[in-house]
Design an enzyme around this catalytic site. Structure first.
Site, PDB file in Angstrom:
ATOM      1  N   LYS A 127       0.867  -1.191   0.000  1.00 30.12           N
ATOM      2  CA  LYS A 127       0.000   0.000   0.000  1.00 30.12           C
ATOM      3  C   LYS A 127       0.888   1.220   0.000  1.00 30.12           C
ATOM      4  O   LYS A 127       2.041   1.153   0.422  1.00 30.12           O
ATOM      5  CB  LYS A 127      -0.864   0.018   1.271  1.00 30.12           C
ATOM      6  CG  LYS A 127      -2.100   0.876   1.143  1.00 30.12           C
ATOM      7  CD  LYS A 127      -3.230   0.119   0.490  1.00 30.12           C
ATOM      8  CE  LYS A 127      -4.408   1.009   0.178  1.00 30.12           C
ATOM      9  NZ  LYS A 127      -5.592   0.219  -0.248  1.00 30.12           N
ATOM     10  N   GLY A 166      -5.584   2.664  -7.279  1.00 36.26           N
ATOM     11  CA  GLY A 166      -6.201   3.786  -6.570  1.00 36.26           C
ATOM     12  C   GLY A 166      -6.660   3.420  -5.171  1.00 36.26           C
ATOM     13  O   GLY A 166      -6.673   2.255  -4.767  1.00 36.26           O
ATOM     14  N   ASP A 167      -7.048   4.435  -4.438  1.00 33.17           N
ATOM     15  CA  ASP A 167      -7.692   4.312  -3.123  1.00 33.17           C
ATOM     16  C   ASP A 167      -8.277   5.707  -2.873  1.00 33.17           C
ATOM     17  O   ASP A 167      -8.510   6.454  -3.836  1.00 33.17           O
ATOM     18  CB  ASP A 167      -6.677   3.911  -2.040  1.00 33.17           C
ATOM     19  CG  ASP A 167      -7.353   3.437  -0.750  1.00 33.17           C
ATOM     20  OD1 ASP A 167      -7.755   2.268  -0.666  1.00 33.17           O
ATOM     21  OD2 ASP A 167      -7.513   4.261   0.187  1.00 33.17           O
ATOM     22  N   SER A 378      -8.544  -5.819 -10.291  1.00 32.17           N
ATOM     23  CA  SER A 378      -7.209  -5.336 -10.672  1.00 32.17           C
ATOM     24  C   SER A 378      -6.373  -6.497 -11.204  1.00 32.17           C
ATOM     25  O   SER A 378      -5.623  -6.354 -12.177  1.00 32.17           O
ATOM     26  CB  SER A 378      -6.492  -4.720  -9.469  1.00 32.17           C
ATOM     27  OG  SER A 378      -6.917  -3.402  -9.247  1.00 32.17           O
TER      28      SER A 378
HETATM   29  P1  NDP Z   1     -12.840   8.088  -2.773  1.00 30.87           P
HETATM   30  O1  NDP Z   1     -11.761   9.072  -2.577  1.00 30.87           O
HETATM   31  O2  NDP Z   1     -13.401   7.888  -4.135  1.00 30.87           O
HETATM   32  O3  NDP Z   1     -14.082   8.404  -1.815  1.00 30.87           O
HETATM   33  C1  NDP Z   1     -13.916   8.466  -0.425  1.00 30.87           C
HETATM   34  C2  NDP Z   1     -15.235   8.858   0.207  1.00 30.87           C
HETATM   35  O4  NDP Z   1     -15.129   8.700   1.618  1.00 30.87           O
HETATM   36  C3  NDP Z   1     -15.605  10.300  -0.030  1.00 30.87           C
HETATM   37  O5  NDP Z   1     -16.987  10.444  -0.042  1.00 30.87           O
HETATM   38  C4  NDP Z   1     -14.988  10.989   1.164  1.00 30.87           C
HETATM   39  O6  NDP Z   1     -15.589  12.241   1.492  1.00 30.87           O
HETATM   40  C5  NDP Z   1     -15.224   9.981   2.271  1.00 30.87           C
HETATM   41  N1  NDP Z   1     -14.135  10.116   3.251  1.00 30.87           N
HETATM   42  C6  NDP Z   1     -12.813   9.924   3.036  1.00 30.87           C
HETATM   43  N2  NDP Z   1     -12.095  10.166   4.137  1.00 30.87           N
HETATM   44  C7  NDP Z   1     -12.971  10.534   5.060  1.00 30.87           C
HETATM   45  C8  NDP Z   1     -12.837  10.904   6.408  1.00 30.87           C
HETATM   46  N3  NDP Z   1     -11.640  10.955   7.035  1.00 30.87           N
HETATM   47  N4  NDP Z   1     -13.983  11.197   7.077  1.00 30.87           N
HETATM   48  C9  NDP Z   1     -15.192  11.138   6.467  1.00 30.87           C
HETATM   49  N5  NDP Z   1     -15.374  10.797   5.181  1.00 30.87           N
HETATM   50  C10 NDP Z   1     -14.285  10.495   4.490  1.00 30.87           C
HETATM   51  O7  NDP Z   1     -12.268   6.709  -2.198  1.00 30.87           O
HETATM   52  P2  NDP Z   1     -12.786   5.226  -2.444  1.00 30.87           P
HETATM   53  O8  NDP Z   1     -14.247   5.217  -2.655  1.00 30.87           O
HETATM   54  O9  NDP Z   1     -11.903   4.614  -3.453  1.00 30.87           O
HETATM   55  O10 NDP Z   1     -12.428   4.535  -1.048  1.00 30.87           O
HETATM   56  C11 NDP Z   1     -13.366   4.440   0.019  1.00 30.87           C
HETATM   57  C12 NDP Z   1     -12.938   3.337   0.968  1.00 30.87           C
HETATM   58  O11 NDP Z   1     -12.909   2.095   0.275  1.00 30.87           O
HETATM   59  C13 NDP Z   1     -11.540   3.484   1.585  1.00 30.87           C
HETATM   60  O12 NDP Z   1     -11.559   2.921   2.886  1.00 30.87           O
HETATM   61  C14 NDP Z   1     -10.681   2.613   0.678  1.00 30.87           C
HETATM   62  O13 NDP Z   1      -9.514   2.190   1.330  1.00 30.87           O
HETATM   63  C15 NDP Z   1     -11.636   1.479   0.419  1.00 30.87           C
HETATM   64  N6  NDP Z   1     -11.376   0.647  -0.759  1.00 30.87           N
HETATM   65  C16 NDP Z   1     -11.236   1.205  -1.984  1.00 30.87           C
HETATM   66  C17 NDP Z   1     -11.045   0.396  -3.098  1.00 30.87           C
HETATM   67  C18 NDP Z   1     -10.984   0.941  -4.486  1.00 30.87           C
HETATM   68  O14 NDP Z   1     -10.915   0.142  -5.410  1.00 30.87           O
HETATM   69  N7  NDP Z   1     -11.033   2.246  -4.688  1.00 30.87           N
HETATM   70  C19 NDP Z   1     -10.919  -1.068  -2.955  1.00 30.87           C
HETATM   71  C20 NDP Z   1     -11.158  -1.555  -1.615  1.00 30.87           C
HETATM   72  C21 NDP Z   1     -11.351  -0.713  -0.571  1.00 30.87           C
HETATM   73  P3  NDP Z   1     -14.833  13.611   1.115  1.00 30.87           P
HETATM   74  O15 NDP Z   1     -14.997  13.763  -0.367  1.00 30.87           O
HETATM   75  O16 NDP Z   1     -15.542  14.635   1.912  1.00 30.87           O
HETATM   76  O17 NDP Z   1     -13.408  13.425   1.524  1.00 30.87           O
HETATM   77  O1  2IT Z   2      -8.019  -1.407  -0.669  1.00 27.98           O
HETATM   78  C1  2IT Z   2      -7.971  -1.893  -1.820  1.00 27.98           C
HETATM   79  O2  2IT Z   2      -8.156  -3.107  -2.016  1.00 27.98           O
HETATM   80  C2  2IT Z   2      -7.721  -0.995  -2.951  1.00 27.98           C
HETATM   81  N1  2IT Z   2      -7.619   0.204  -2.742  1.00 27.98           N
HETATM   82  C3  2IT Z   2      -7.568  -1.557  -4.326  1.00 27.98           C
HETATM   83  C4  2IT Z   2      -6.207  -2.151  -4.528  1.00 27.98           C
HETATM   84  C5  2IT Z   2      -5.892  -2.566  -5.936  1.00 27.98           C
HETATM   85  O3  2IT Z   2      -4.715  -2.874  -6.153  1.00 27.98           O
HETATM   86  O4  2IT Z   2      -6.769  -2.615  -6.806  1.00 27.98           O
END
Ligand code: NDP
Ligand code: 2IT
Length: 446
Positions: A127, A166-167, A378
């Protein structure tokens, strides 16, 4: 509870990684599941698998200097923690958020390792990210930041070495700038070095949707064990980013109604069901706030700074960030009759919240299982890149659905086998750990 021997190992982790509270939390949760495994397989203790698994293979921290549109210099801190490569190249996302620090990257990398193992694909765990806040920054500023970040990261990654994605705060736009810079520095069009790429430049269909869709599939599988389905259920989805948007889409497709979502400023309650086209327009096109949704949508209500979990619902998908669902939130959900929770985010429920759900008999799908669809897809993107192929949306979604069903079944059966029927937390931790531990033993002391 930790048993005595494991407790000593955990204390060592806390001492060696002082102050990294999220990392301690993630390690503790896994170690709490492992008592019966270590009793059954003494060879893991002999090979010191726990100690080795808790120590990343490599941790890279670097300075990321860049200039904003006014010419002012900014310095951020970049990270890549390469946790474990027993199962394949390090694989895991990059997070750009002001809260990012080493402990957060390590908790995410640690979770990733077991999650990736559960997918059954040949990917190790890693990560990375930076304490950079893309919010309010112009495209040019984000590009300059990404280019500077890659100028250091490029030497550590590669399609057979380490494959970021991404994340939070890192989506297709950021991955584009990162990939462009990697291509320029290395003089290689090495598609397999990053995943989550745009469809026109090496990306795979369904990767964008995969985490959210996968979480909804996992939820549906859990409900099926109780002869229920999402049909007719009301649902809350926290966040409104990548994972949340596509969780909402799939819950609707499976017959449920999402009545609330959020961002870090507030919550929207929309009893008629979230209008996903409107939400996507605001979030994906305009990069706006959830407040703008409430302003545009009749019948919806905006709750600034509220907790989304106070709204009554049948099922819940936390899809924002770590520790966003506390014991108090869990109590409210349970009191309001919530029957199932699937974590789209990584570690969104606090340990006390998880215990409350378990005690109340709420179906609970932990992130490392329920959100594994993103990284699994992925791996499908890597597969398509390696064979210079492109699969259809339908075919890829079918693969994703099968993978999520498999993950569900492995967690379910492993929990039963180790004496904890219905406990998906134990099932996921034990099944993920076993795959990594066996590979580590087989590869020798490396
Ligand atoms: P994005 O950046 O697309 O969206 C994040 C969302 O969560 C936004 O609505 C954001 O609000 C909110 N958020 C983020 N940080 C905070 C915080 N500290 N307090 C309150 N709200 C918060 O990210 P993702 O959708 O990609 O990721 C969301 C979650 O899913 C994370 O935990 C990530 O690790 C997990 N994840 C993502 C994957 C992926 O493929 N993208 C895969 C597996 C898990 P705001 O815009 O106001 O910051
Ligand atoms: O938390 C997660 O699994 C991710 N942000 C996606 C990781 C990936 O390599 O697609």
């Amino acid at each position: 509870m930790l048993d005595e021997k494991v407790d000593l190992l955990f204390e060592e982790v806390v001492q060696r990684n002082a102050g990294e509270v999220e990392f301690h939390q993630a390690v503790r949760e896994v170690l709490e599941s492992l008592g019966p495994v270590l009793a059954k397989y003494p060879e893991f203790a002999r090979a010191k698998i726990i100690q080795r698994i808790c120590e990343p293979e490599s941790q890279i921290i670097f300075r990321v200097p860049w200039t904003d549109d006014r010419g002012e210099v900014h310095i951020n801190r970049g990270f890549r923690v390469e946790f474990n490569s027993a199962l394949g190249p390090y694989k895991g996302g990059l997070r750009f958020h002001p809260s990012v620090n080493l402990g957060i990257v390590k908790f995410l990398g640690f979770e990733q390792l077991f999650k990736n193992a559960l997918t059954g694909m040949p990917i190790g765990g890693g990560k990375g990210g930076a304490d950079f806040d893309p919010k309010g920054r112009s495209d040019d500023e984000v590009m300059r930041f990404c280019q500077s970040f890659m100028l250091e990261m490029y030497r550590h990654i590669g399609e057979y070495t380490d494959v970021p994605a991404g994340d939070i705060g890192v989506g297709t736009r950021e991955l584009g700038y990162l990939f462009g810079q990697y291509k320029r520095i290395t003089n290689r069009y090495e598609s397999g070095v990053l995943t989550g790429k745009g469809i026109d430049w090496g990306g795979a269909l369904v990767r964008r949707e995969a985490t959210g869709y996968g979480a909804a599939f996992f939820l549906e599988q859990m409900l099926k064990t109780r002869k229920q389905s999402l049909e007719g259920m009301t649902c809350l989805v926290s966040g409104s980013g990548n994972v949340a948007l596509y969780a909402i889409e799939k819950v609707h497709a499976l017959g449920g109604t999402v009545i609330g979502c959020s961002d870090s400023d507030g919550v929207v309650h929309d009893p008629d069901g979230i209008d996903l086209d409107l939400l996507r327009e605001i979030k994906e096109v305009r990069r706006g706030r959830i407040l703008h949704y409430a302003e545009a949508r009749k019948g919806s209500q905006y709750l600034p700074h509220g907790s989304i979990w106070q709204i009554p619902c049948d099922v819940a998908l936390p899809c924002a960030t770590q520790n966003e669902l506390t014991a108090k939130d869990a109590a409210a959900l349970i009191k309001n009759g919530c029957i199932a929770v699937a974590e789209g985010a990584n570690m969104p429920t606090t340990p006390e919240g998880v215990r409350a759900f378990a005690a109340a008999g709420v179906l609970f799908g932990p992130g490392k299982a329920a959100n594994a669809g993103g990284v699994a897809t992925s791996a499908l993107e890597m597969q398509q890149n390696a064979s210079r192929d492109r699969w259809s949306f339908e075919h890829t979604e079918e693969r994703l659905s099968e993978i999520m069903t498999n993950i569900h079944d492995i967690c379910f059966h492993t929990a039963e086998e180790f004496g904890a029927p219905g406990d998906y937390v134990k099932g996921a931790n034990i099944a993920g750990f076993l795959r990594v531990a066996r590979a580590m033993v087989a590869l020798g002391l490396v």
